[in-house]
Design a protein around this motif. Sequence first.
Motif, short mmCIF file in Angstrom:
data_model
loop_
_atom_site.label_atom_id
_atom_site.label_comp_id
_atom_site.label_asym_id
_atom_site.label_seq_id
_atom_site.Cartn_x
_atom_site.Cartn_y
_atom_site.Cartn_z
N ASP A 69 0.37 -1.69 0.39
CA ASP A 69 0.06 -0.03 0.06
C ASP A 69 1.11 1.05 0.23
OD1 ASP A 69 -2.07 -1.37 -0.12
OD2 ASP A 69 -2.26 -1.37 2.52
N GLN A 70 1.59 0.68 0.59
CA GLN A 70 2.67 2.33 0.94
C GLN A 70 3.50 2.60 -0.74
OE1 GLN A 70 5.43 2.26 4.34
NE2 GLN A 70 6.89 4.20 3.58
N ILE A 76 -6.48 5.98 -10.10
CA ILE A 76 -5.88 5.88 -9.27
C ILE A 76 -7.02 4.32 -8.90
CG2 ILE A 76 -5.59 5.66 -6.51
CD1 ILE A 76 -4.99 8.78 -7.22
N ASP A 102 1.19 4.16 -3.31
CA ASP A 102 1.02 5.47 -3.02
C ASP A 102 1.80 6.37 -3.35
OD1 ASP A 102 -1.29 4.96 -1.68
OD2 ASP A 102 -0.82 4.89 0.82
N ASP A 146 -7.82 11.42 -9.98
CA ASP A 146 -8.38 10.82 -8.85
C ASP A 146 -9.11 9.45 -9.51
OD1 ASP A 146 -7.53 11.80 -7.48
OD2 ASP A 146 -9.61 13.74 -7.00
N LYS A 195 -4.53 0.48 -8.46
CA LYS A 195 -4.44 -0.19 -7.13
C LYS A 195 -5.18 -1.24 -7.47
CE LYS A 195 -3.75 3.29 -3.68
NZ LYS A 195 -4.09 4.24 -2.89
N VAL A 240 1.99 6.60 -6.71
CA VAL A 240 0.95 7.90 -7.54
C VAL A 240 1.44 9.02 -7.50
CG1 VAL A 240 -1.37 8.38 -6.47
CG2 VAL A 240 -1.25 6.15 -6.73
N ASP A 241 2.25 9.44 -6.32
CA ASP A 241 2.35 11.15 -5.76
C ASP A 241 3.69 10.77 -7.09
OD1 ASP A 241 0.96 11.01 -4.12
OD2 ASP A 241 2.75 10.73 -2.60
#
Length: 634
Positions: A101-102, A118, A105, A115, A122, A108-109
């Motif tokens: 998950d980290q 995303i 994320d 949006d 995932k 994504v950054d």
Amino acid sequence: MRSRRRATLNNTQEELGLFRRRSIVAMVVVLIMLSTLVGRLVYLQVIKHDVFITRSDSNRMRVEPLPPNRGLIFDRNHKVLAENRPTYNLTIVRERADDLDQTLDLLVDILGLSDDKIDTFKKRSRQRQRPYQPALLMSDLSEAQIASLAVNRYRLPGVSVEAQLLRYYPESVAMSHVLGYVGRISESDLERLDSSNYAGTHFVGKLGVERFYENELHGKVGYRTVETNARGRALRELDRTPPESGRNLTLTIDSDLQALGYKLLTGKRGAIVAINPQTGGILAMVSTPGYDTNQFVTGIDSKSYRALQDDLDLPLYNRAVRGQYPPASTVKPYMSLAGLENGVITPQTTVYDPGYYKLPNDSRRYRNWLRWGHGRVDMRRAIRVSNDTYFYTVAHRLGISRLSEFMHRFGYGEAHSLDVWGAQSGIMPSQEWKRGRFGKPWYPGETLSVGIGQGYWLATPLQMATAASVLANKGKWIRPHLAKEIGDTEVAPPFPETPPDIELKNSNWWNLVDQGLEDVIQSGEGTARSLQQGLQYTMAGKTGTAQVFTLGQNQKYNASELRERLRDHALFIAFAPVDDPQIAIALIIENGGGDHLAAPIGRKMLDEWLLLRLDKADSETPRLDELARGASDH
């Protein structure tokens, strides 16, 4: 007292015995521990040697799949229709990511995803995969994205940027319904695919030729063994089994003819199918409107896909093989043959047409398209002027059972194409069909509607072109197909499960029907007489007008007074040259308002295919003066 205590303390014999006992115990303990250590060492180094050497190697070696290059697709003239272009894909191995998950994320950054992308991003990371197999997150990365990922590589364990070949369709819109497209492997795809052969492969054929010939186009996966460091980065290659590239596919499609067909139907909803009767090769298979298949390769965004789905013109719908329409008057040549074969008419049989037909003991009038009628007509004239009353008569005399059985011989109600993915069988109704479908009996009036290609009878443009091809061949069946060559292997008849040839009691009946179809073009009262101007070859054709809704007994059809989508469909079938057919064609224009739109388009398609060949044949034929000059030289 003091002397007794000193004697006890100074008893060396007792102290020596105590020391020996303790030494023995300590030695036994040491021996037991040493034996245990040696036994464990033997167990690990000898007994479990193979297991732990494998685990050790796994820590420093990794087996990676090598996806094969997908085979290319060409048209009959070896023009590329589907190619592979180099690109960079973003992948992740879940088992190597410290915190999935980290990591996601952070990606994504870094990539600056919107949006709406995303959730998809995932979801792909969690798609069911084999252990340690990379999951595809993004395709066709930009140079800026690749640079950002390279800078942050130390923060992204398990994430890789892979160079791969990506499918590209140069003529994607015109060829969309023929080729289909490849897309990301989904959960449902994984259930039908050989997971071992698709290790490392991220794309699979979804529709059309790409789907039907997936096994041939995909190839076989290869593997390589690499040595890695503690961070999982490959240091050197230890072993390699190269992949086998997919086989190239050459189609029978002529891309120029396909492009012309798409251009002629631009702005309309319709389909064109052209077949070479001599080989069964499909020369063109157009459905309009089309869509850009390249959007689906990398993953179409939800907004664009929703727009395609909500479009009233249904661009995703392949009308050529899935659209089911009443074949209308295009069936009249087959009805003529059915009547002759079953003895209900002869070539000389005439019917008087006052503009309508009435069943015995029934007051309802089944009208001819010409309200005041054609007077007395025989079979040839009935074909020429497309007289409905004549074929109402033939249909009533045949009955639905004999009519349906005969039409099945031409492929109606059947799916006889060899390799066209998604082709529908249409509906060739019968008493049994209606009873099974609706639980109701068959009525004589329904036979009359079927006799002019209306009512329950539905056919695809591919079926209509196939039937026209069989008619051009005078009953000889060759299954229509799209593949011309698979690799170096030619795809040629005879094909398995080919329907039996249609043999009539009198072979001359084929010629009689052909004459009627030629009259449609050449005669002054033929329904496609406008096509004869400037015609350089013999053509047999038949127009058709399919009703979208039923008129009342005394209502008159007026296209200008109807909403566009309630107007009649326009149809046309043809083949040429009549004595040596090289092309058979069927086309439909939805809500075209009448057959006057379809026939000219069919003529242009035939011109495109035949005139170039006729000019070439003329140029290769020596002129009489050249022959005379050559003779005098000798």
